[in-house]
Design a protein around this motif. Structure first.
Motif, PDB file in Angstrom:
ATOM      1  N   SER A 199      59.380  15.173  40.568  1.00  0.00           N
ATOM      2  CA  SER A 199      59.819  15.886  41.764  1.00  0.00           C
ATOM      3  C   SER A 199      61.266  16.334  41.631  1.00  0.00           C
ATOM      4  O   SER A 199      61.604  17.474  41.957  1.00  0.00           O
ATOM      5  N   ILE A 200      62.110  15.449  41.150  1.00  0.00           N
ATOM      6  CA  ILE A 200      63.529  15.793  40.978  1.00  0.00           C
ATOM      7  C   ILE A 200      63.675  16.960  40.015  1.00  0.00           C
ATOM      8  O   ILE A 200      64.426  17.909  40.277  1.00  0.00           O
ATOM      9  N   LYS A 201      62.963  16.930  38.902  1.00  0.00           N
ATOM     10  CA  LYS A 201      63.022  18.027  37.923  1.00  0.00           C
ATOM     11  C   LYS A 201      62.547  19.338  38.542  1.00  0.00           C
ATOM     12  O   LYS A 201      63.153  20.390  38.328  1.00  0.00           O
ATOM     13  N   GLN A 202      61.453  19.281  39.302  1.00  0.00           N
ATOM     14  CA  GLN A 202      60.932  20.496  39.931  1.00  0.00           C
ATOM     15  C   GLN A 202      61.931  21.067  40.931  1.00  0.00           C
ATOM     16  O   GLN A 202      62.134  22.279  40.995  1.00  0.00           O
ATOM     17  N   PRO A 206      58.573  22.430  45.823  1.00  0.00           N
ATOM     18  CA  PRO A 206      57.480  22.312  44.862  1.00  0.00           C
ATOM     19  C   PRO A 206      56.763  20.967  44.919  1.00  0.00           C
ATOM     20  O   PRO A 206      55.662  20.818  44.398  1.00  0.00           O
ATOM     21  N   ALA A 207      57.385  19.981  45.557  1.00  0.00           N
ATOM     22  CA  ALA A 207      56.842  18.620  45.602  1.00  0.00           C
ATOM     23  C   ALA A 207      57.483  17.893  46.778  1.00  0.00           C
ATOM     24  O   ALA A 207      58.271  18.469  47.522  1.00  0.00           O
ATOM     25  N   ALA A 208      57.153  16.611  46.926  1.00  0.00           N
ATOM     26  CA  ALA A 208      57.756  15.738  47.944  1.00  0.00           C
ATOM     27  C   ALA A 208      57.472  16.215  49.362  1.00  0.00           C
ATOM     28  O   ALA A 208      58.314  16.085  50.249  1.00  0.00           O
ATOM     29  N   GLY A 209      56.288  16.748  49.592  1.00  0.00           N
ATOM     30  CA  GLY A 209      55.906  17.175  50.936  1.00  0.00           C
ATOM     31  C   GLY A 209      56.016  16.022  51.920  1.00  0.00           C
ATOM     32  O   GLY A 209      55.648  14.898  51.615  1.00  0.00           O
ATOM     33  N   GLY A 210      56.548  16.316  53.083  1.00  0.00           N
ATOM     34  CA  GLY A 210      56.720  15.286  54.107  1.00  0.00           C
ATOM     35  C   GLY A 210      58.103  14.663  54.106  1.00  0.00           C
ATOM     36  O   GLY A 210      58.493  14.030  55.087  1.00  0.00           O
ATOM     37  N   LEU A 211      58.854  14.834  53.026  1.00  0.00           N
ATOM     38  CA  LEU A 211      60.219  14.314  52.976  1.00  0.00           C
ATOM     39  C   LEU A 211      61.034  15.002  54.059  1.00  0.00           C
ATOM     40  O   LEU A 211      60.950  16.209  54.235  1.00  0.00           O
ATOM     41  N   THR A 212      61.792  14.224  54.818  1.00  0.00           N
ATOM     42  CA  THR A 212      62.639  14.811  55.852  1.00  0.00           C
ATOM     43  C   THR A 212      64.088  14.398  55.626  1.00  0.00           C
ATOM     44  O   THR A 212      64.362  13.291  55.155  1.00  0.00           O
ATOM     45  N   VAL A 213      64.973  15.301  55.947  1.00  0.00           N
ATOM     46  CA  VAL A 213      66.408  15.021  55.906  1.00  0.00           C
ATOM     47  C   VAL A 213      67.006  15.533  57.211  1.00  0.00           C
ATOM     48  O   VAL A 213      66.449  16.415  57.854  1.00  0.00           O
ATOM     49  N   GLU A 214      68.117  14.954  57.577  1.00  0.00           N
ATOM     50  CA  GLU A 214      68.808  15.402  58.771  1.00  0.00           C
ATOM     51  C   GLU A 214      70.162  15.960  58.373  1.00  0.00           C
ATOM     52  O   GLU A 214      70.936  15.304  57.676  1.00  0.00           O
ATOM     53  N   VAL A 215      70.424  17.185  58.806  1.00  0.00           N
ATOM     54  CA  VAL A 215      71.677  17.858  58.504  1.00  0.00           C
ATOM     55  C   VAL A 215      72.290  18.312  59.824  1.00  0.00           C
ATOM     56  O   VAL A 215      71.701  19.126  60.535  1.00  0.00           O
ATOM     57  N   LYS A 216      73.434  17.753  60.149  1.00  0.00           N
ATOM     58  CA  LYS A 216      74.152  18.091  61.378  1.00  0.00           C
ATOM     59  C   LYS A 216      73.242  18.030  62.602  1.00  0.00           C
ATOM     60  O   LYS A 216      73.196  18.941  63.419  1.00  0.00           O
ATOM     61  N   GLY A 217      72.484  16.939  62.699  1.00  0.00           N
ATOM     62  CA  GLY A 217      71.627  16.724  63.853  1.00  0.00           C
ATOM     63  C   GLY A 217      70.311  17.486  63.837  1.00  0.00           C
ATOM     64  O   GLY A 217      69.514  17.364  64.750  1.00  0.00           O
ATOM     65  N   GLN A 218      70.080  18.267  62.808  1.00  0.00           N
ATOM     66  CA  GLN A 218      68.844  19.056  62.717  1.00  0.00           C
ATOM     67  C   GLN A 218      67.946  18.461  61.634  1.00  0.00           C
ATOM     68  O   GLN A 218      68.378  18.237  60.516  1.00  0.00           O
ATOM     69  N   THR A 219      66.687  18.201  61.970  1.00  0.00           N
ATOM     70  CA  THR A 219      65.728  17.654  61.017  1.00  0.00           C
ATOM     71  C   THR A 219      65.091  18.785  60.220  1.00  0.00           C
ATOM     72  O   THR A 219      64.643  19.777  60.800  1.00  0.00           O
ATOM     73  N   ILE A 220      65.071  18.625  58.904  1.00  0.00           N
ATOM     74  CA  ILE A 220      64.431  19.588  58.014  1.00  0.00           C
ATOM     75  C   ILE A 220      63.347  18.843  57.254  1.00  0.00           C
ATOM     76  O   ILE A 220      63.597  17.782  56.679  1.00  0.00           O
ATOM     77  N   GLN A 221      62.148  19.386  57.272  1.00  0.00           N
ATOM     78  CA  GLN A 221      61.017  18.754  56.594  1.00  0.00           C
ATOM     79  C   GLN A 221      60.604  19.601  55.402  1.00  0.00           C
ATOM     80  O   GLN A 221      60.536  20.818  55.484  1.00  0.00           O
ATOM     81  N   VAL A 222      60.321  18.920  54.294  1.00  0.00           N
ATOM     82  CA  VAL A 222      59.828  19.607  53.097  1.00  0.00           C
ATOM     83  C   VAL A 222      58.328  19.816  53.253  1.00  0.00           C
ATOM     84  O   VAL A 222      57.592  18.896  53.608  1.00  0.00           O
ATOM     85  N   PHE A 268      70.054  13.870  47.639  1.00  0.00           N
ATOM     86  CA  PHE A 268      70.288  12.456  47.957  1.00  0.00           C
ATOM     87  C   PHE A 268      68.992  11.757  48.346  1.00  0.00           C
ATOM     88  O   PHE A 268      68.740  10.622  47.945  1.00  0.00           O
ATOM     89  N   ALA A 269      68.158  12.428  49.143  1.00  0.00           N
ATOM     90  CA  ALA A 269      66.890  11.828  49.579  1.00  0.00           C
ATOM     91  C   ALA A 269      65.951  11.611  48.397  1.00  0.00           C
ATOM     92  O   ALA A 269      65.280  10.578  48.310  1.00  0.00           O
ATOM     93  N   LEU A 270      65.906  12.562  47.477  1.00  0.00           N
ATOM     94  CA  LEU A 270      65.057  12.409  46.290  1.00  0.00           C
ATOM     95  C   LEU A 270      65.555  11.262  45.410  1.00  0.00           C
ATOM     96  O   LEU A 270      64.759  10.489  44.876  1.00  0.00           O
ATOM     97  N   GLU A 271      66.864  11.146  45.263  1.00  0.00           N
ATOM     98  CA  GLU A 271      67.438  10.043  44.491  1.00  0.00           C
ATOM     99  C   GLU A 271      67.148   8.701  45.162  1.00  0.00           C
ATOM    100  O   GLU A 271      66.858   7.716  44.488  1.00  0.00           O
ATOM    101  N   ALA A 272      67.216   8.680  46.496  1.00  0.00           N
ATOM    102  CA  ALA A 272      66.913   7.441  47.231  1.00  0.00           C
ATOM    103  C   ALA A 272      65.454   7.051  47.032  1.00  0.00           C
ATOM    104  O   ALA A 272      65.140   5.869  46.845  1.00  0.00           O
ATOM    105  N   GLN A 273      64.550   8.037  47.046  1.00  0.00           N
ATOM    106  CA  GLN A 273      63.138   7.754  46.783  1.00  0.00           C
ATOM    107  C   GLN A 273      62.959   7.182  45.382  1.00  0.00           C
ATOM    108  O   GLN A 273      62.203   6.232  45.181  1.00  0.00           O
ATOM    109  N   LEU A 274      63.650   7.764  44.410  1.00  0.00           N
ATOM    110  CA  LEU A 274      63.561   7.289  43.032  1.00  0.00           C
ATOM    111  C   LEU A 274      64.066   5.854  42.924  1.00  0.00           C
ATOM    112  O   LEU A 274      63.411   5.003  42.305  1.00  0.00           O
ATOM    113  N   ASN A 275      65.201   5.569  43.528  1.00  0.00           N
ATOM    114  CA  ASN A 275      65.751   4.206  43.462  1.00  0.00           C
ATOM    115  C   ASN A 275      64.821   3.201  44.119  1.00  0.00           C
ATOM    116  O   ASN A 275      64.621   2.097  43.601  1.00  0.00           O
ATOM    117  N   SER A 276      64.241   3.576  45.244  1.00  0.00           N
ATOM    118  CA  SER A 276      63.292   2.701  45.928  1.00  0.00           C
ATOM    119  C   SER A 276      62.062   2.453  45.052  1.00  0.00           C
ATOM    120  O   SER A 276      61.579   1.328  44.946  1.00  0.00           O
TER     121      SER A 276
END
Length: 158
Positions: A67-70, A105-121, A12-20
């Motif tokens: 990035s999405i393909k990778q 493989p790409a998108a370093g720095g992208l962060t997502v939050e899952v159940k209150g926990q932040t995960i960084q690529v 979802f985050a990668l798709e949001a980046q693409l749309n933006s």
């Protein structure tokens, strides 16, 4: 932590980046081709600057697609006992504070939050990514941030 949920959030985050990026590219293209961007004198560079911006935004869209393909190619990777690209890794510091990272493989720095926990690529090219590759449970990782050394232990690999 459920790796499947993390992967869905990353998609979802990668798709949001693409749309933006697509919206920014369209706006830049519209500005570059607008009649007001036409040069009135030899010193008028508004149109040229808008064209450069449009080109940069188009390249950003292409990078998002790449990035999405990778990521699509690694999302299907099974879990390993060593950290590889596609691993979801939990690091714990000396105060037992935990941080989660997805080695992508790409998108370093992208962060997502899952159940209150932040995960960084992080990517394998990043200092942390270089250190994480090949690590196993209970291995240590050390980072220097702003001149201060931080020690972490690998406590989970998914």
């Amino acid at each position: 932590m459920n790796k499947t949920h993390v992967i869905e959030h990353l998609k979802f985050a990668l798709e949001a980046q693409l749309n933006s990026a697509k919206q920014a590219a369209k706006a830049a293209h519209d500005a570059a081709t607008h009649e007001e961007s036409a040069a009135e004198t030899q010193y008028d560079t508004l149109g040229l600057e808008a064209a450069y911006l449009a080109q940069g935004q188009a390249e950003r869209v292409n990078e998002c697609y790449k990035s999405i393909k990778q990521f699509e190619s690694i999302f299907k990777e099974p879990a390993h006992h060593k950290v590889i690209i596609s691993s979801l890794v939990c690091l714990e510091d000396e105060n037992t504070a935990q941080k989660w990272f997805y080695l992508g493989p790409a998108a370093g720095g992208l962060t997502v939050e899952v159940k209150g926990q932040t995960i960084q690529v992080v990517t394998p090219e990043a200092p942390l990514g270089k250190q994480l590759l090949g690590k196993q449970l209970d291995d240590e990782v050390s980072l220097t941030i702003a001149g201060k050394s931080h020690e972490y232990e690998v406590v989970e690999i998914l």
